[in-house]
Design an enzyme around this catalytic site. Structure first.
Site, PDB file in Angstrom:
ATOM      1  N   LYS A   1      -4.237  13.551 -17.127  1.00  0.00           N
ATOM      2  CA  LYS A   1      -4.211  14.476 -18.263  1.00  0.00           C
ATOM      3  C   LYS A   1      -2.840  14.440 -18.951  1.00  0.00           C
ATOM      4  O   LYS A   1      -2.429  13.409 -19.419  1.00  0.00           O
ATOM      5  CB  LYS A   1      -4.590  15.874 -17.790  1.00  0.00           C
ATOM      6  CG  LYS A   1      -5.769  15.916 -16.808  1.00  0.00           C
ATOM      7  CD  LYS A   1      -7.037  15.319 -17.372  1.00  0.00           C
ATOM      8  CE  LYS A   1      -8.172  15.463 -16.364  1.00  0.00           C
ATOM      9  NZ  LYS A   1      -9.285  14.578 -16.598  1.00  0.00           N
TER      10      LYS A   1
ATOM     11  N   TYR B   1     -11.707  23.361 -11.355  1.00  0.00           N
ATOM     12  CA  TYR B   1     -12.256  22.065 -11.754  1.00  0.00           C
ATOM     13  C   TYR B   1     -13.543  21.804 -10.957  1.00  0.00           C
ATOM     14  O   TYR B   1     -13.513  21.799  -9.722  1.00  0.00           O
ATOM     15  CB  TYR B   1     -11.205  20.975 -11.526  1.00  0.00           C
ATOM     16  CG  TYR B   1     -11.746  19.593 -11.805  1.00  0.00           C
ATOM     17  CD1 TYR B   1     -12.307  19.299 -13.034  1.00  0.00           C
ATOM     18  CD2 TYR B   1     -11.726  18.610 -10.831  1.00  0.00           C
ATOM     19  CE1 TYR B   1     -12.825  18.049 -13.297  1.00  0.00           C
ATOM     20  CE2 TYR B   1     -12.242  17.354 -11.084  1.00  0.00           C
ATOM     21  CZ  TYR B   1     -12.791  17.086 -12.320  1.00  0.00           C
ATOM     22  OH  TYR B   1     -13.328  15.839 -12.560  1.00  0.00           O
TER      23      TYR B   1
ATOM     24  N   ASP C   1      -3.164  23.668  -8.423  1.00  0.00           N
ATOM     25  CA  ASP C   1      -3.516  22.660  -9.426  1.00  0.00           C
ATOM     26  C   ASP C   1      -2.887  23.121 -10.737  1.00  0.00           C
ATOM     27  O   ASP C   1      -3.354  24.063 -11.376  1.00  0.00           O
ATOM     28  CB  ASP C   1      -5.041  22.542  -9.540  1.00  0.00           C
ATOM     29  CG  ASP C   1      -5.466  21.466 -10.539  1.00  0.00           C
ATOM     30  OD1 ASP C   1      -4.639  21.092 -11.400  1.00  0.00           O
ATOM     31  OD2 ASP C   1      -6.622  21.014 -10.474  1.00  0.00           O
TER      32      ASP C   1
ATOM     33  N   ARG D   1       0.841  -1.216   0.000  1.00  0.00           N
ATOM     34  CA  ARG D   1       0.000   0.000   0.000  1.00  0.00           C
ATOM     35  C   ARG D   1       0.870   1.258   0.000  1.00  0.00           C
ATOM     36  O   ARG D   1       0.733   2.087  -0.902  1.00  0.00           O
ATOM     37  CB  ARG D   1      -1.016  -0.034   1.143  1.00  0.00           C
ATOM     38  CG  ARG D   1      -1.842   1.223   1.267  1.00  0.00           C
ATOM     39  CD  ARG D   1      -3.246   0.993   1.798  1.00  0.00           C
ATOM     40  NE  ARG D   1      -3.350  -0.055   2.784  1.00  0.00           N
ATOM     41  CZ  ARG D   1      -3.000   0.060   4.077  1.00  0.00           C
ATOM     42  NH1 ARG D   1      -2.519   1.197   4.533  1.00  0.00           N
ATOM     43  NH2 ARG D   1      -3.147  -0.956   4.885  1.00  0.00           N
TER      44      ARG D   1
HETATM   45  N1  PLP Z   1      -7.864  19.150 -11.836  1.00  0.00           N
HETATM   46  C1  PLP Z   1      -8.134  19.429 -13.116  1.00  0.00           C
HETATM   47  C2  PLP Z   1      -7.683  20.731 -13.689  1.00  0.00           C
HETATM   48  C3  PLP Z   1      -8.844  18.505 -13.897  1.00  0.00           C
HETATM   49  O1  PLP Z   1      -9.119  18.796 -15.178  1.00  0.00           O
HETATM   50  C4  PLP Z   1      -9.263  17.277 -13.320  1.00  0.00           C
HETATM   51  C5  PLP Z   1     -10.011  16.280 -14.105  1.00  0.00           C
HETATM   52  O2  PLP Z   1     -10.627  16.594 -15.095  1.00  0.00           O
HETATM   53  C6  PLP Z   1      -8.956  17.030 -11.986  1.00  0.00           C
HETATM   54  C7  PLP Z   1      -8.235  17.975 -11.277  1.00  0.00           C
HETATM   55  C8  PLP Z   1      -9.363  15.745 -11.315  1.00  0.00           C
HETATM   56  O3  PLP Z   1      -8.549  14.711 -11.759  1.00  0.00           O
HETATM   57  P1  PLP Z   1      -8.991  13.176 -11.863  1.00  0.00           P
HETATM   58  O4  PLP Z   1     -10.069  13.107 -12.909  1.00  0.00           O
HETATM   59  O5  PLP Z   1      -7.722  12.482 -12.228  1.00  0.00           O
HETATM   60  O6  PLP Z   1      -9.508  12.785 -10.523  1.00  0.00           O
END
Ligand code: PLP
Length: 386
Positions: A205, A107, A180, A55
């Protein structure tokens, strides 16, 4: 994992060679997938290998983490089972009742979590326009705010926040800054060098880049108490990335620099052409000189403005949905940062409470020929208005 041979190398070299590791037993150039969930203890009852249980401990995961650490100029990286698992781990690592400041454009699923779930754990969240430094200053409560969350450029309007200025305000109030940086990627932005404490990526992404892994990453400026708490949250909540996903991510990372630079170039070319399109009323892209965040983006991003842009259509919501239905080459799907170009009517995904206007289409530029992409979109936009 063997010795790293890339030293102080540039991003492209670090990524291309995945730190230059050679598998010590066979001298293989390609790292194996380590699948073991448990490891032999030393006869004197110690675990000198540093690997105890699957883990928290996996060599393939650690290899991918080390590549991201080098790319971000970080002290350490942790991979998670998704971007959401990584982002929520930062909040869950804060003390109960902590005050968090987050952006109004971000997001959508994380904004919903901060609004609906975080308060159930006692977290108090203020939503503010983080591009507006006066508004941010007013929202940050000295000695009470523990975290300022940023996303830049931010989904789906691609607003830009000034990481260095926000870090100065947050740090003066005793708060940390987490960014982010999914859309900026470690190729175009280095939030830690600008003063951020933690960088977050949806590795789903650009980092992986092939739409075949769901994963998340946190990279830290220093291994401090908050980082130890985040590590504990990942370990005890079991929010880990599996070894096969980590291996695919490592493979994707090798071409990160080339992909991101090509995607940013294509996005810039599309933004410039779409600005002149008769069916388009506005192009949202930080690379365009008149976009509000352009000057800050120019300062804090290196060599490109990312592969994401949005367009607003003269024909409103009806035209936006119709255009997305008429593309051929562009793929009508959510997500971003993969090799194939994606188009999405974002308001129908985000639902009520979203700042996304109904006439907006979000575009993720892939690796196809930019002229092919423009022709396909141009045809769909004109057909949608008939
Ligand atoms: N942050 C951004 C800018 C995103 O576009 C996304 C997903 O679309 C996330 C976070 C969340 O990521 P995950 O889908 O891998 O959980």
């Amino acid at each position: 994992m063997g010795e790293h041979t890339t030293g102080q190398a540039k991003s492209r070299t670090i990524a291309a060679q995945a730190l230059g590791d050679i598998e010590p037993t066979t001298k293989a150039l390609v790292p194996p997938v380590h699948v073991a969930t448990t490891f032999i203890r030393d006869p004197d009852n110690q675990y000198r290998s540093g690997f105890v249980y699957g883990r928290p401990d996996n060599a393939t995961v650690r290899h991918a983490e080390a590549v991201i650490t080098a790319l971000e100029g970080a002290a350490e990286t942790l991979l998670f089972g998704s971007g959401m698992a990584a982002a929520t781990a930062v909040i869950m690592a804060l003390e109960p009742g902590a005050h968090v400041v987050a952006p109004d454009v971000m997001y959508w699923a994380l904004r919903n979590w901060l609004g609906n779930e975080a308060p159930r754990y006692g977290y108090r969240v203020s939503i503010v326009d983080t591009a507006d430094l006066a508004a941010l200053r007013a929202a940050v409560r000295p000695g009470e705010t523990r975290l300022v969350w940023l996303e830049t450029p931010a989904n789906p309007l691609w607003t830009v926040s000034d990481i260095a200025a926000v870090a100065a305000i947050a740090h003066a109030a005793g708060a940390r800054v987490a960014v982010d940086s999914t859309v900026a990627t470690p190729i175009l932005s280095h939030p830690i060098a600008l003063g951020a404490d933690i960088v977050m990526h949806s590795a789903t992404k650009y980092l992986n880049g092939h739409s075949d892994v769901v994963g998340g990453a946190l990279a830290t400026a220093r291994s401090d108490e908050l980082w130890a708490r985040i590590k504990s949250v990942r370990g005890t909540h079991g929010a880990i990335l599996g070894p096969f996903e980590a291996w695919l991510l490592l493979r994707g990372l090798r071409t990160l620099e080339l992909r991101v630079r090509a995607q940013a170039e294509t996005a810039m070319a599309l933004a410039t052409s779409l600005e002149r399109h008769p069916e388009v009323t506005q192009v949202l892209y930080p690379g365009l000189p008149h976009c509000p965040g352009h000057e800050i983006a120019r300062r804090q991003m290196t060599g490109g403005f990312g592969g994401m842009l949005s367009i607003r259509l003269k024909g409103g919501e009806r035209a936006a949905v119709a255009a997305a239905a008429r593309v051929d080459l562009w793929k009508r799907a959510t997500s971003l940062g993969g090799v194939e170009s994606l188009i999405e009517h974002r308001a129908s995904v985000e639902g009520p409470g979203s700042p996304c206007p109904p006439d907006l289409l979000r575009l993720s530029a892939g690796l196809e020929d930019p002229e092919d992409l423009f022709s396909d979109l141009d045809r769909a936009l004109r057909a949608a208005n008939q």
